[in-house]
Design a protein around this motif. Structure first.
Motif, PDB file in Angstrom:
ATOM      1  N   UNK A  31      -3.471 -11.016 -10.373  1.00 36.33           N
ATOM      2  CA  UNK A  31      -4.077 -11.568  -9.699  1.00 36.33           C
ATOM      3  C   UNK A  31      -5.745 -12.413  -9.619  1.00 36.33           C
ATOM      4  N   UNK A  32      -5.858 -12.315 -11.181  1.00 32.49           N
ATOM      5  CA  UNK A  32      -7.058 -13.232 -11.401  1.00 32.49           C
ATOM      6  C   UNK A  32      -6.257 -14.259 -11.314  1.00 32.49           C
ATOM      7  N   UNK A  33      -5.221 -14.669 -11.770  1.00 31.82           N
ATOM      8  CA  UNK A  33      -4.936 -15.845 -11.323  1.00 31.82           C
ATOM      9  C   UNK A  33      -4.545 -16.696 -10.030  1.00 31.82           C
ATOM     10  N   UNK A  34      -3.988 -16.150  -9.697  1.00 32.41           N
ATOM     11  CA  UNK A  34      -3.719 -16.193  -8.165  1.00 32.41           C
ATOM     12  C   UNK A  34      -5.549 -16.256  -7.463  1.00 32.41           C
ATOM     13  N   UNK A  35      -6.391 -15.828  -7.318  1.00 33.19           N
ATOM     14  CA  UNK A  35      -7.451 -15.513  -6.487  1.00 33.19           C
ATOM     15  C   UNK A  35      -8.122 -17.078  -7.179  1.00 33.19           C
TER      16      UNK A  35
ATOM     17  N   UNK B 283       3.154  -9.707  -3.609  1.00 40.24           N
ATOM     18  CA  UNK B 283       3.770  -9.393  -3.001  1.00 40.24           C
ATOM     19  C   UNK B 283       5.014  -8.915  -4.099  1.00 40.24           C
ATOM     20  N   UNK B 284       5.175 -10.007  -4.377  1.00 38.37           N
ATOM     21  CA  UNK B 284       6.053  -9.655  -6.044  1.00 38.37           C
ATOM     22  C   UNK B 284       5.529  -9.752  -7.569  1.00 38.37           C
ATOM     23  N   UNK B 285       4.551 -10.174  -7.491  1.00 36.61           N
ATOM     24  CA  UNK B 285       3.906  -9.822  -8.719  1.00 36.61           C
ATOM     25  C   UNK B 285       3.580  -7.847  -8.881  1.00 36.61           C
ATOM     26  N   UNK B 286       3.307  -7.761  -7.490  1.00 39.10           N
ATOM     27  CA  UNK B 286       2.745  -6.529  -7.877  1.00 39.10           C
ATOM     28  C   UNK B 286       4.131  -4.925  -7.881  1.00 39.10           C
ATOM     29  N   UNK B 287       5.081  -5.064  -7.394  1.00 39.12           N
ATOM     30  CA  UNK B 287       6.072  -5.093  -7.769  1.00 39.12           C
ATOM     31  C   UNK B 287       6.857  -5.143  -8.836  1.00 39.12           C
ATOM     32  N   UNK B 288       6.774  -6.229  -9.178  1.00 40.82           N
ATOM     33  CA  UNK B 288       7.705  -6.625 -11.015  1.00 40.82           C
ATOM     34  C   UNK B 288       6.377  -5.688 -11.763  1.00 40.82           C
TER      35      UNK B 288
ATOM     36  N   UNK C  77       0.882  -1.647  -0.018  1.00 44.47           N
ATOM     37  CA  UNK C  77      -0.225   0.073  -0.066  1.00 44.47           C
ATOM     38  C   UNK C  77       0.808   1.399  -0.196  1.00 44.47           C
ATOM     39  N   UNK C  78       1.882   1.471   1.061  1.00 45.11           N
ATOM     40  CA  UNK C  78       2.710   2.318   0.922  1.00 45.11           C
ATOM     41  C   UNK C  78       3.554   2.218  -0.394  1.00 45.11           C
TER      42      UNK C  78
ATOM     43  N   UNK D 286      -6.477  -8.748  -3.724  1.00 40.49           N
ATOM     44  CA  UNK D 286      -6.284  -8.989  -4.907  1.00 40.49           C
ATOM     45  C   UNK D 286      -6.638  -8.358  -5.293  1.00 40.49           C
ATOM     46  N   UNK D 287      -8.013  -8.158  -5.534  1.00 39.26           N
ATOM     47  CA  UNK D 287      -9.187  -7.481  -5.895  1.00 39.26           C
ATOM     48  C   UNK D 287      -8.854  -5.621  -5.437  1.00 39.26           C
ATOM     49  N   UNK D 288      -8.385  -5.752  -4.891  1.00 38.68           N
ATOM     50  CA  UNK D 288      -7.429  -3.553  -4.235  1.00 38.68           C
ATOM     51  C   UNK D 288      -6.970  -3.470  -5.022  1.00 38.68           C
ATOM     52  N   UNK D 289      -5.219  -4.341  -5.338  1.00 38.81           N
ATOM     53  CA  UNK D 289      -4.244  -4.395  -6.047  1.00 38.81           C
ATOM     54  C   UNK D 289      -5.185  -4.265  -7.372  1.00 38.81           C
TER      55      UNK D 289
END
Length: 509
Positions: free
Chosen positions: A296-300, A149-154, A100-101, A326-329
């Motif tokens: 993120x849908x794949x993770x869900x 975390x990693x997917x969001x960072x990537x 988030x931050x 996941x939905x928030x990201x």
């Protein structure tokens, strides 16, 4: 991003509440008598009595999530696992904080972290959260949070292919070492996402890129796993590893996840995958948005398979934190882009997060009287004297209980083959287990494999002990038969429900 005094105060408050809820101890005395905890504590007790993971000690839910609390060794197995689980909850909240931050750079990050923390720690309808049933909480799904975390960072930093494969390779490695089921979630998520990338841009160049990524991720994860296993093998003086003990549960899990539970399959699909599908259709011409939803849908979709294989519909509650994150990201990543599709698809993606948060807070409102009690049970260290040291049976049999009281725990051992609530006998740390446990983890293997494990086990071969077989459950009949083939077992007591045996090495009889 500026952190003002209001945010600092709010974050400290969140951290305080998270500590209280993460280290609550009321879950240790709930009505299941330690049934779910036994799947984690029994392997630790087995290790401390001489059995070893990946050799002769089965572990249904993982490797590192059993080995780490064993290594911690803080005031016994129960307390070690209690602290381990609580720390994982806090780390998971810090993962949400970092996303988030530092990655998404949200202005309202304090409220986001508060929502996630409450959903994580009080997600179920009765406010149990992940502690009471660790087999459905962070202990089981921790590698999934690492993957998010990693997917969001990537995705938010546009890093190169080499760094991407390195990060995802480490993710897959951590899931392999954590538990075979976790590796299923992570590998499926990555593979399904790359498939969507290829389908969106079908060409030889993209195919080569996807194959390179997949090969690199698997190579990195297997190499790191090999190094860690070699270190473990040498540190614990193990001649050869039985990796089948680690991967057995995934075969049973996979078959159930694919076949599905008919009574439980529709609600998760309709509630979770429909918004994803609608958003994908609306953004089919917007590559960035499409791949964000696909990632993120794949993770869900991967973790929804957990609900498929479970017969208890309430287990979907334990996935709310992952769905919410996941939905928030997806929402915040798409919100940063300007496109016509966002106007409607953003609302569709936001809807599940609002519903999840609303469900959680409605549960709190309904069960608000439980909150003071929950908050008052905060404790880092558990007093083991609180646990009963006497054995309890589902149907009390005084003759058997008297025989158990006579056992000299310095010379002998005991295993209770049951699948009932009284597996809480695991909390009796005064005794050594005769068989590596929980024995149900052995039942996922073939009889030949189980017999091979027992015959090659130095500890079992040289251990004498007692077996109490609960005949209400036919789950363990084959295990009992295998033990009788290897050991010389004498029937001491036979009742309507229980058979009590004393077993010695054949050479000693």
């Amino acid at each position: 991003m500026k952190i003002n005094l209001y945010n600092i105060f709010f974050l400290l408050l969140i951290f305080f509440i998270a500590l209280q809820l993460s280290f609550r101890t009321d879950y240790l005395f709930n009505s299941d008598h330690g049934f779910h905890l036994s799947y984690f504590i029994q392997p630790i007790v087995g290790i401390e009595s001489g059995y070893k993971l990946l050799l002769d000690q089965p572990s249904q839910y993982g490797f590192l999530n059993i080995l780490i609390p064993h290594i911690l060794d803080i005031n016994g197995p129960i307390n070690s696992f209690h602290i381990f689980q609580g720390v994982l909850n806090i780390i998971t909240i810090f993962i949400a904080f970092f996303i988030a931050l530092r990655i998404l750079k949200l202005k309202n990050y304090s409220f986001f972290i508060f929502l996630f923390s409450i959903i994580l720690l009080l997600s179920s309808t009765d406010l149990f959260g992940p502690q009471v049933y660790p087999s459905t909480g962070v202990v089981r799904f921790f590698p999934v949070y690492i993957l998010i975390l990693c997917q969001c960072f990537i995705r938010c930093n546009n890093i190169g292919i080499l760094k991407e494969t390195l990060l995802l390779g480490i993710c897959f490695f951590s899931s392999l070492m954590w538990g075979s089921e976790a590796s299923f979630y992570v590998l499926f998520s990555i593979g399904f996402y790359y498939l969507q990338e290829l389908l969106y841009q079908p060409c030889i160049k993209k195919l080569k890129e996807v194959l390179f990524k997949g090969f690199s991720i698997i190579t990195i994860s297997i190499t790191l796993s090999y190094i860690v296993l070699k270190i473990y093998q040498n540190s614990f003086d193990i001649e050869s590893l039985n990796l089948g003990l680690h991967f057995s549960f995934i075969t049973t899990y996979g078959s159930k996840a694919i076949s599905g539970q008919t009574s439980n399959i529709f609600s998760p699909i309709l509630l979770i995958t429909v918004p994803l599908l609608l958003a994908l259709i609306m953004n089919r011409k917007n590559k960035e948005n499409y791949l964000t939803i696909a990632c993120y849908g794949s993770i869900i979709i991967a973790v929804i398979s957990y609900s498929f294989m479970r017969s208890i519909a309430n287990n979907i509650n334990n996935l709310w934190p992952i769905f919410f994150l996941c939905f928030s990201i997806i929402y915040y990543e798409m919100k940063d882009r300007n496109s016509e599709e966002e106007n409607y698809s953003l609302k569709i993606i936001l809807l599940p997060t609002v519903l999840i948060a609303s469900l959680c807070f409605s549960n709190i409102v309904i069960n608000y009287k439980k909150i003071p009690k929950i908050m008052s049970t905060y404790s880092f260290t558990i007093d083991n004297n609180l646990f009963k040291k006497s054995f309890q049976l589902e149907e009390e049999d005084k003759s058997i209980l008297k025989e158990i009281e006579k056992i000299d725990w310095k010379k002998s051992s005991l295993s209770i083959l049951t699948w009932s609530g009284k597996t809480g006998n695991t909390f009796n740390e005064n005794y050594k287990p005769f068989l590596p446990g929980p024995s149900v983890s052995m039942t996922y293997h073939s009889d030949d494999y189980i017999e091979k494990i027992f015959r090659n086990s130095y500890i079992f071969k040289n251990r004498n002990g007692y077996i109490l077989h609960d005949k209400k459950w036919n789950t363990y009949e084959n295990i009992l038969k295998i033990v009788k083939n290897i050991k010389s077992c004498k029937s001491l007591i036979q009742s309507n429900r229980y058979d009590f045996y004393e077993c010695y090495s054949v050479e000693e009889r």
